[in-house]
Design a protein around this motif. Structure first.
Motif, PDB file in Angstrom:
ATOM      1  N   UNK A 187       0.845  -1.289   0.134  1.00  0.00           N
ATOM      2  CA  UNK A 187       0.094  -0.137  -0.088  1.00  0.00           C
ATOM      3  C   UNK A 187       0.823   1.209   0.068  1.00  0.00           C
ATOM      4  N   UNK A 188       1.726   1.203  -1.033  1.00  0.00           N
ATOM      5  CA  UNK A 188       2.917   2.174  -0.734  1.00  0.00           C
ATOM      6  C   UNK A 188       2.827   3.315  -1.947  1.00  0.00           C
ATOM      7  N   UNK A 189       1.632   3.497  -2.441  1.00  0.00           N
ATOM      8  CA  UNK A 189       1.634   4.458  -3.631  1.00  0.00           C
ATOM      9  C   UNK A 189       2.569   5.603  -3.493  1.00  0.00           C
ATOM     10  N   UNK A 190       2.648   6.243  -2.456  1.00  0.00           N
ATOM     11  CA  UNK A 190       3.579   7.363  -2.342  1.00  0.00           C
ATOM     12  C   UNK A 190       5.004   7.327  -2.357  1.00  0.00           C
ATOM     13  N   UNK A 191       5.355   6.261  -2.096  1.00  0.00           N
ATOM     14  CA  UNK A 191       7.082   6.051  -2.393  1.00  0.00           C
ATOM     15  C   UNK A 191       7.021   6.046  -3.839  1.00  0.00           C
ATOM     16  N   UNK A 192       6.409   5.951  -4.649  1.00  0.00           N
ATOM     17  CA  UNK A 192       6.442   5.698  -6.191  1.00  0.00           C
ATOM     18  C   UNK A 192       7.138   7.206  -6.711  1.00  0.00           C
ATOM     19  N   UNK A 193       6.099   8.335  -6.277  1.00  0.00           N
ATOM     20  CA  UNK A 193       6.711   9.642  -6.850  1.00  0.00           C
ATOM     21  C   UNK A 193       7.543  10.186  -6.026  1.00  0.00           C
ATOM     22  N   UNK A 234      16.280  -2.685  -2.197  1.00  0.00           N
ATOM     23  CA  UNK A 234      15.433  -2.596  -3.478  1.00  0.00           C
ATOM     24  C   UNK A 234      14.247  -2.455  -2.833  1.00  0.00           C
ATOM     25  N   UNK A 235      13.280  -1.990  -3.564  1.00  0.00           N
ATOM     26  CA  UNK A 235      12.002  -1.634  -3.165  1.00  0.00           C
ATOM     27  C   UNK A 235      10.749  -2.129  -4.227  1.00  0.00           C
ATOM     28  N   UNK A 236      10.007  -3.064  -3.682  1.00  0.00           N
ATOM     29  CA  UNK A 236       8.937  -3.398  -4.692  1.00  0.00           C
ATOM     30  C   UNK A 236       7.751  -2.626  -4.254  1.00  0.00           C
ATOM     31  N   UNK A 237       7.015  -1.824  -4.716  1.00  0.00           N
ATOM     32  CA  UNK A 237       5.893  -0.981  -4.368  1.00  0.00           C
ATOM     33  C   UNK A 237       4.516  -1.917  -4.816  1.00  0.00           C
ATOM     34  N   UNK A 238       3.799  -2.271  -3.837  1.00  0.00           N
ATOM     35  CA  UNK A 238       2.406  -3.127  -4.090  1.00  0.00           C
ATOM     36  C   UNK A 238       1.465  -2.364  -3.928  1.00  0.00           C
ATOM     37  N   UNK A 239       0.538  -2.088  -4.877  1.00  0.00           N
ATOM     38  CA  UNK A 239      -0.540  -1.092  -4.490  1.00  0.00           C
ATOM     39  C   UNK A 239      -1.521  -1.833  -5.609  1.00  0.00           C
ATOM     40  N   UNK A 240      -2.886  -1.156  -5.437  1.00  0.00           N
ATOM     41  CA  UNK A 240      -4.032  -1.640  -6.337  1.00  0.00           C
ATOM     42  C   UNK A 240      -3.608  -0.844  -8.038  1.00  0.00           C
ATOM     43  N   UNK A 241      -4.446  -1.785  -8.675  1.00  0.00           N
ATOM     44  CA  UNK A 241      -3.895  -1.752 -10.073  1.00  0.00           C
ATOM     45  C   UNK A 241      -4.058  -0.135 -10.498  1.00  0.00           C
ATOM     46  N   UNK A 262       4.153  -4.215  -8.309  1.00  0.00           N
ATOM     47  CA  UNK A 262       3.269  -5.139  -8.488  1.00  0.00           C
ATOM     48  C   UNK A 262       1.741  -4.650  -8.233  1.00  0.00           C
ATOM     49  N   UNK A 263       1.013  -5.045  -9.015  1.00  0.00           N
ATOM     50  CA  UNK A 263      -0.419  -4.409  -8.892  1.00  0.00           C
ATOM     51  C   UNK A 263      -0.943  -5.611  -7.980  1.00  0.00           C
ATOM     52  N   UNK A 264      -1.905  -5.192  -7.318  1.00  0.00           N
ATOM     53  CA  UNK A 264      -2.662  -6.446  -6.504  1.00  0.00           C
ATOM     54  C   UNK A 264      -3.529  -5.942  -5.435  1.00  0.00           C
ATOM     55  N   UNK A 265      -4.339  -6.700  -4.878  1.00  0.00           N
ATOM     56  CA  UNK A 265      -5.257  -6.524  -3.824  1.00  0.00           C
ATOM     57  C   UNK A 265      -4.627  -7.170  -2.502  1.00  0.00           C
ATOM     58  N   UNK A 266      -4.131  -6.385  -1.681  1.00  0.00           N
ATOM     59  CA  UNK A 266      -3.359  -6.932  -0.694  1.00  0.00           C
ATOM     60  C   UNK A 266      -4.238  -7.808   0.430  1.00  0.00           C
TER      61      UNK A 266
END
Ligand code: SAM
Length: 374
Positions: A187-193, A234-241, A262-266
């Motif tokens: 649930x890390x959307x905000x790391x992305x940007x 290394x970071x894998x960001x997992x959040x909804x598609x 990675x897209x997905x529903x946690x």
């Protein structure tokens, strides 16, 4: 010296007017007062500010003087005319060019949170969020309501990021995370940007066409902190598609080899393999039952010797402070399905999920960290 009764009345008045103070701050940001004064080569009078921002000079003068009382601006009088400039507070947090700019969060508070809080009494009555009342959208699926339009989704994502330029280092340094080179931000959307490059787009233009144009890059605050603290991670960001897709559409940082997506529903889909799972401001969105379900899934995915880092604003042991966290907890009632929790309440969620060696560190800032091992 005023009497206790008079002091109590002053306090009551201060509380009652709290929303007006928020609105002065929101309006001055929305109108672009702090950016204009930051760009001006010298202090400006109310008429000049009003002319450049396209407002009435009457309203602007009152707004600027109120900002002075709130220490958002300072004024000096030259030849009988007040000239305004930013204070250290506004220069640091309210000017778009500042690395600690908090304007995205303020805009979200002004446009979304404020409207939900107009229904606080009803939220307390019902014990549920107020998206139907505030925005006319159903809220059975929480993030469908939160992300009810692409513009709203982008605004939410940008708003959440702002705080990491202030609190990122504190939460990431609360524990030594170097034993965990492979990190999954759940649930890390905000790391992305935070990894995105910084592009300047004028504030008013951005407000007008948030949905149409690429977002200006954010400060890169938490990424900078993370990579400077843990250069090998290394970071894998997992959040909804829809979040991952929005980011891929609007951001230009996918070439960074330290990041994957990675897209997905946690709650349903397999979680990426990792040494450490970070759940930052995720558990506070959900009921105890949903948190337990999610934590059990994280525990199953976690490598032996791996860990979980929960980043949340912690309530005091008795739940009666700090006030900011209590207000956040009420905000969870108004805007989510969850609540803020005490350390003992997080312990009571983590231990039955199988986590051990649960350590809680208060950072002295708004957000705190809990590290536990599988
Ligand atoms: C309150 S935000 C926190 C974001 C970020 N961790 C931070 O602290 O800035 C909650 C995050 O959980 C994500 N999320 C909500 N439900 C999810 C689900 N079922 N599966 C995966 N991610 C989800 C949201 O998209 C959002 O990014």
């Amino acid at each position: 010296m005023s009497s206790p009764e008079e002091q109590a009345y002053c306090l009551l008045t201060e509380y009652a007017h709290g929303f007006m103070v928020s609105q002065v701050l929101f309006a001055a940001c929305e109108l672009g007062v702090f950016d204009l004064l930051a760009e001006a080569p010298e202090p400006l009078g109310a008429v000049a500010v009003a002319a450049r921002l396209g407002t009435s000079s009457h309203g602007m003068e009152l707004l600027l003087d109120t900002c002075v009382s709130l220490k958002l601006l300072q004024a000096e009088t030259r030849r009988g005319k007040a000239l305004y400039q930013n204070t250290e507070l506004s220069s640091t947090y309210l000017v778009r060019a500042s690395p600690k700019y908090q304007g995205n969060m303020l805009r979200y508070l002004a446009r979304t949170t404020y409207l939900c809080w107009g229904h606080l009494a009803q939220a307390v009555r019902d014990g549920r969020n107020q998206y139907p009342e505030a925005f006319g959208v159903p809220s059975d699926e929480l993030f469908t309501a939160i992300y009810r339009s692409e513009g709203e989704r982008l605004q939410f994502m940008r708003a959440l990021e702002d705080v990491w330029s202030i609190s990122g280092r504190h939460v990431l340094a609360a524990f030594d995370l170097s034993p965990f080179p492979l990190i999954c931000d759940v649930g890390g959307e905000c790391w992305l940007h935070r990894w995105s490059s910084k592009t300047h787009v004028p504030h008013t233009f951005l407000s007008a066409c948030l949905v149409l144009c690429p977002l200006p890059g954010c400060s890169g605050a938490l990424a900078k902190e993370c990579t400077s603290l843990y250069p090998g991670c290394q970071v894998t960001v997992f959040d909804i598609p829809e979040v991952i897709q929005t980011v891929k559409k609007h951001f230009s940082f996918l070439e960074d080899p330290r990041i994957s997506f990675r897209e997905g529903d946690f709650f349903k889909d397999p979680l990426p393999e990792a040494d450490l799972y970070i759940l930052a401001r995720v558990l506070h969105d959900w009921t105890d039952t949903r948190c337990s379900h999610l934590l059990a899934r994280v525990h199953r995915a976690c490598k032996p010797g791996g860990g979980i880092l929960v980043i949340e604003s912690l309530l005091d042991a008795d739940g009666r402070g700090p006030l900011t966290t209590q207000l956040y907890s009420l905000n969870m009632v108004v805007q989510t399905e969850g609540r803020e929790r005490t350390p003992a309440q997080y312990h009571a969620l983590l231990a039955p999920a199988g986590f051990q060696d649960i350590q809680c560190r208060r950072t002295g800032g708004i957000y705190d960290a809990i590290l536990a091992r599988r």
